[in-house]
Design a protein around this motif. Structure first.
Motif, PDB file in Angstrom:
ATOM      1  N   VAL A 155      -4.540  -0.734   1.159  1.00  0.00           N
ATOM      2  CA  VAL A 155      -3.848  -0.231   0.106  1.00  0.00           C
ATOM      3  C   VAL A 155      -2.368   0.211   0.684  1.00  0.00           C
ATOM      4  O   VAL A 155      -2.447   0.966   1.612  1.00  0.00           O
ATOM      5  CB  VAL A 155      -4.107   0.597  -0.837  1.00  0.00           C
ATOM      6  N   TYR A 156      -1.105  -0.373   0.210  1.00  0.00           N
ATOM      7  CA  TYR A 156       0.125  -0.101   0.898  1.00  0.00           C
ATOM      8  C   TYR A 156       0.740   1.015   0.134  1.00  0.00           C
ATOM      9  O   TYR A 156       0.752   0.778  -1.144  1.00  0.00           O
ATOM     10  CB  TYR A 156       0.846  -1.335   1.305  1.00  0.00           C
ATOM     11  N   LYS A 157       1.062   1.833   0.476  1.00  0.00           N
ATOM     12  CA  LYS A 157       1.604   3.326   0.016  1.00  0.00           C
ATOM     13  C   LYS A 157       3.126   3.350   0.341  1.00  0.00           C
ATOM     14  O   LYS A 157       3.229   3.179   1.455  1.00  0.00           O
ATOM     15  CB  LYS A 157       0.559   4.303   0.054  1.00  0.00           C
ATOM     16  N   GLY A 158       3.760   4.150  -0.591  1.00  0.00           N
ATOM     17  CA  GLY A 158       5.188   4.462  -0.167  1.00  0.00           C
ATOM     18  C   GLY A 158       5.867   3.710   0.639  1.00  0.00           C
ATOM     19  O   GLY A 158       6.457   2.686   0.269  1.00  0.00           O
ATOM     20  N   LYS A 159       6.488   4.125   1.849  1.00  0.00           N
ATOM     21  CA  LYS A 159       7.439   3.383   2.630  1.00  0.00           C
ATOM     22  C   LYS A 159       6.679   2.291   3.254  1.00  0.00           C
ATOM     23  O   LYS A 159       7.253   1.269   3.575  1.00  0.00           O
ATOM     24  CB  LYS A 159       7.941   4.423   3.815  1.00  0.00           C
ATOM     25  N   GLY A 160       5.154   2.129   3.431  1.00  0.00           N
ATOM     26  CA  GLY A 160       4.580   1.163   3.774  1.00  0.00           C
ATOM     27  C   GLY A 160       4.638   0.054   2.829  1.00  0.00           C
ATOM     28  O   GLY A 160       4.868  -1.069   3.150  1.00  0.00           O
ATOM     29  N   GLU A 198      -4.154   4.359  13.450  1.00  0.00           N
ATOM     30  CA  GLU A 198      -4.034   5.757  13.412  1.00  0.00           C
ATOM     31  C   GLU A 198      -2.344   6.196  12.995  1.00  0.00           C
ATOM     32  O   GLU A 198      -2.428   7.213  12.215  1.00  0.00           O
ATOM     33  CB  GLU A 198      -3.957   6.403  14.934  1.00  0.00           C
ATOM     34  N   LEU A 199      -1.447   5.404  13.392  1.00  0.00           N
ATOM     35  CA  LEU A 199      -0.259   5.649  12.856  1.00  0.00           C
ATOM     36  C   LEU A 199       0.069   5.615  11.069  1.00  0.00           C
ATOM     37  O   LEU A 199       0.667   6.632  10.584  1.00  0.00           O
ATOM     38  CB  LEU A 199       0.909   4.701  13.192  1.00  0.00           C
ATOM     39  N   VAL A 200      -0.560   4.833  10.552  1.00  0.00           N
ATOM     40  CA  VAL A 200      -0.581   4.574   9.148  1.00  0.00           C
ATOM     41  C   VAL A 200      -1.386   5.785   8.451  1.00  0.00           C
ATOM     42  O   VAL A 200      -0.910   6.155   7.241  1.00  0.00           O
ATOM     43  CB  VAL A 200      -1.338   3.305   8.675  1.00  0.00           C
ATOM     44  N   LYS A 201      -2.345   6.370   9.089  1.00  0.00           N
ATOM     45  CA  LYS A 201      -3.102   7.618   8.449  1.00  0.00           C
ATOM     46  C   LYS A 201      -1.922   8.726   8.808  1.00  0.00           C
ATOM     47  O   LYS A 201      -1.960   9.535   7.689  1.00  0.00           O
ATOM     48  CB  LYS A 201      -4.219   7.709   9.087  1.00  0.00           C
ATOM     49  N   LYS A 202      -1.294   8.830  10.048  1.00  0.00           N
ATOM     50  CA  LYS A 202      -0.369   9.776  10.228  1.00  0.00           C
ATOM     51  C   LYS A 202       0.701  10.018   9.256  1.00  0.00           C
ATOM     52  O   LYS A 202       1.083  11.197   8.647  1.00  0.00           O
ATOM     53  CB  LYS A 202       0.158   9.764  11.673  1.00  0.00           C
ATOM     54  N   TYR A 203       1.284   8.974   8.787  1.00  0.00           N
ATOM     55  CA  TYR A 203       2.402   8.636   7.707  1.00  0.00           C
ATOM     56  C   TYR A 203       1.983   8.290   6.567  1.00  0.00           C
ATOM     57  O   TYR A 203       3.187   8.420   5.728  1.00  0.00           O
ATOM     58  CB  TYR A 203       3.440   7.777   8.400  1.00  0.00           C
ATOM     59  N   ASP A 204       0.557   8.106   6.312  1.00  0.00           N
ATOM     60  CA  ASP A 204       0.290   7.870   4.894  1.00  0.00           C
ATOM     61  C   ASP A 204       0.858   6.664   4.254  1.00  0.00           C
ATOM     62  O   ASP A 204       1.724   6.963   3.181  1.00  0.00           O
ATOM     63  CB  ASP A 204       0.336   9.247   4.065  1.00  0.00           C
ATOM     64  N   ILE A 205       0.857   5.708   5.139  1.00  0.00           N
ATOM     65  CA  ILE A 205       1.562   4.394   4.387  1.00  0.00           C
ATOM     66  C   ILE A 205       0.770   3.249   4.134  1.00  0.00           C
ATOM     67  O   ILE A 205       1.173   2.342   3.594  1.00  0.00           O
ATOM     68  CB  ILE A 205       2.810   4.089   5.411  1.00  0.00           C
ATOM     69  N   ILE A 206      -0.406   2.984   4.746  1.00  0.00           N
ATOM     70  CA  ILE A 206      -1.472   2.252   4.490  1.00  0.00           C
ATOM     71  C   ILE A 206      -2.642   2.774   4.380  1.00  0.00           C
ATOM     72  O   ILE A 206      -3.130   3.644   5.396  1.00  0.00           O
ATOM     73  CB  ILE A 206      -1.479   1.154   5.380  1.00  0.00           C
ATOM     74  N   GLY A 209       3.047  -4.935  14.810  1.00  0.00           N
ATOM     75  CA  GLY A 209       3.931  -4.941  16.046  1.00  0.00           C
ATOM     76  C   GLY A 209       5.027  -3.920  15.732  1.00  0.00           C
ATOM     77  O   GLY A 209       5.402  -3.324  16.732  1.00  0.00           O
ATOM     78  N   ILE A 210       5.770  -3.926  14.603  1.00  0.00           N
ATOM     79  CA  ILE A 210       6.697  -3.178  14.123  1.00  0.00           C
ATOM     80  C   ILE A 210       6.449  -1.624  14.278  1.00  0.00           C
ATOM     81  O   ILE A 210       7.029  -0.783  14.869  1.00  0.00           O
ATOM     82  CB  ILE A 210       7.359  -3.502  12.706  1.00  0.00           C
ATOM     83  N   LEU A 211       5.418  -1.355  13.669  1.00  0.00           N
ATOM     84  CA  LEU A 211       5.007   0.207  13.645  1.00  0.00           C
ATOM     85  C   LEU A 211       4.562   0.400  15.057  1.00  0.00           C
ATOM     86  O   LEU A 211       4.941   1.657  15.463  1.00  0.00           O
ATOM     87  CB  LEU A 211       3.613   0.154  12.570  1.00  0.00           C
ATOM     88  N   GLU A 212       3.843  -0.214  15.866  1.00  0.00           N
ATOM     89  CA  GLU A 212       3.602   0.108  17.235  1.00  0.00           C
ATOM     90  C   GLU A 212       4.625   0.226  18.190  1.00  0.00           C
ATOM     91  O   GLU A 212       4.577   1.161  19.051  1.00  0.00           O
ATOM     92  CB  GLU A 212       2.228  -0.645  17.566  1.00  0.00           C
ATOM     93  N   ASN A 213       5.546  -0.857  18.278  1.00  0.00           N
ATOM     94  CA  ASN A 213       6.426  -1.040  19.136  1.00  0.00           C
ATOM     95  C   ASN A 213       7.745  -0.216  18.781  1.00  0.00           C
ATOM     96  O   ASN A 213       8.459   0.213  19.766  1.00  0.00           O
ATOM     97  CB  ASN A 213       6.879  -2.411  19.288  1.00  0.00           C
TER      98      ASN A 213
END
Length: 423
Positions: free
Chosen positions: A168-173, A145-153, A396-400
């Motif tokens: 597909v990894y995008k931008g800061k992702g 859900e986080l990757v959609k919210k911040y448009d990074i994956i 783990g980084i994204l969630e924690n």
């Protein structure tokens, strides 16, 4: 691959050791011994015929020199019969050797003495745990859900281009992904590992050399036209750098690291536990591989475990180390430690690394040897570990590290990323 001489001299030990893998190996061990006895008996008979044939050739030469052509002709007829018999025996010996190799390829490695008994991952032994599990804010979300919210994956875009499991990894992702790769490589090279860039496809001999074939044939992507396999891990091409090599003892140990994408079909993997980055068909990983003297390989394994620990400590991720039980250990390993990171948003542990000692199992397949102080060739020991696999570390980084303001970047990665937060 287990050595036939060892099996022949230690039948009960092999059967009992493989029982720790929940494998009843009695029948196949007996078949291996019988095949080896037939092969050896055939080879002895063949050697005798070849020796006799060589002697007759010399005798024919002497008879011809002395003008005794009729006697020489009789011996020539005999050599013709011996050649026909030797040809058939050679063919039989080759078939028996091929059958023996095929049987040996089906036998997994023997577990080390400290491998715990057990059939399932639930029976793995937790040997170490470190790090505080963070308390997240009330609106915390899992990474998909986080990757959609911040448009990074973008998982859906990957489906459009290729299929499920190819994000597909995008931008800061994308930048965070690259930062992790560079950070892992820098940590490994600072620890003495020599960086290499290797092919992402390997031939059949390479896949057999490290034990992916025939054990994991269905999990590998295969190009039938050129008979090449996409690598499931950098371990395969990196370890095969040393296939058919005889090292000198003073060249050991050899430490190597490589970044590669990895490709796994992961057939039959479904359900919530494999959502998002938890299980992919293509993912990035940095690997460490060691070629060691047999007397020092377990000391080296401990060093690899400490090395991976230092990385997770710097990332400040809560983690634990499991000693895998016999039933959960990979086909080629004698001893494996799995590292798992705790995902607070998913409330579960995510595997991020496996560190294994294969002892001589891969080296025997690879014909990877070293010349000892007495000038004798010995099989080396091989080891490898993920340092680290990116998808679940990234999860783990994204969630924690999520906060109401965005996803913070671990301090150690900020110089690599060029930013402190994803928002």
């Amino acid at each position: 691959m287990l050595q036939i001489a060892f099996i022949r001299e230690n039948q009960e030990k092999v059967i009992n050791a493989l029982a720790k893998r929940n494998m009843d190996a009695k029948n196949i061990v007996e078949e291996v011994i019988q095949l080896d006895e037939k092969r050896r008996a055939t080879q002895v008979e063949l050697d005798g015929i070849l020796s006799e044939s060589n002697k007759l050739s010399k005798d024919i030469g002497e008879l011809m020199k002395n003008g005794e052509k009729s006697k020489a002709a009789i011996l020539k007829e005999k050599t013709v019969l011996l050649k026909e018999k030797s040809k058939k025996l050679a063919e039989t010996a080759d078939l028996l050797a091929a059958d023996l190799s095929e049987k040996l390829y089906t036998l997994p490695n023997l577990p080390a003495a400290i491998v715990p008994n057990g059939k399932t991952p639930e029976e793995n032994l937790n040997v170490f745990q470190e790090g505080d599990i963070p308390v997240l804010h009330k609106d915390a979300q899992p990474h998909w859900e986080l990757v959609k919210k911040y448009d990074i994956i973008d998982f859906e875009l990957g489906v459009k281009i290729t299929g499920a499991g190819f994000p597909v990894y995008k931008g800061k992702g994308a930048k965070l992904q690259r930062a992790l790769i560079n950070y892992f490589l820098d940590k490994n090279t600072a620890a003495g590992y020599n960086e290499v860039q290797v092919p992402h496809m390997v031939n059949e001999a390479s896949a057999y050399g490290t034990g992916q074939l025939p054990d994991k044939e269905g999990q590998m992507y295969h190009d039938k036209t050129d008979d090449l396999y996409l690598i499931p891990t950098a371990e395969v091409p990196v370890t095969n750098l040393f296939r058919d090599v005889i090292l000198s003892e003073n060249e050991l140990p050899i430490l190597t690291t490589a970044y590669t994408p990895c490709f796994r079909r992961e057939a039959g993997s479904y359900g919530a536990h494999v959502r998002g980055l938890n299980r992919l068909h293509q993912f990035d990983k940095v690997e460490i591989v060691r070629v060691e003297h047999p007397d020092k390989s377990y000391e080296a394994l401990d060093g690899m475990v400490d090395h991976v620990k230092s990385i997770l400590q710097e990332l400040k991720l809560p983690y634990r180390i499991l000693r895998l039980c016999g039933g959960d250990m990979g086909f080629t390993a004698s001893l494996t430690y799995d590292f798992e990171v705790f995902s607070t948003a998913q409330d579960r542990w995510l595997e991020v690394s496996s560190v294994s000692n294969f002892e001589t199992f891969q080296a025997n397949r690879l014909k990877l040897r070293f010349k000892d102080k007495d000038g004798k060739n010995q099989l080396a020991h091989t080891l490898n570990g993920s340092s680290l696999a990116l998808p679940r570390v990234l999860a783990g980084i994204l969630e924690n590290y999520q906060t109401p303001e965005g996803i913070l970047i671990p301090e150690v990665l900020r110089p690599y990323c060029g930013f402190d937060i994803i928002n």
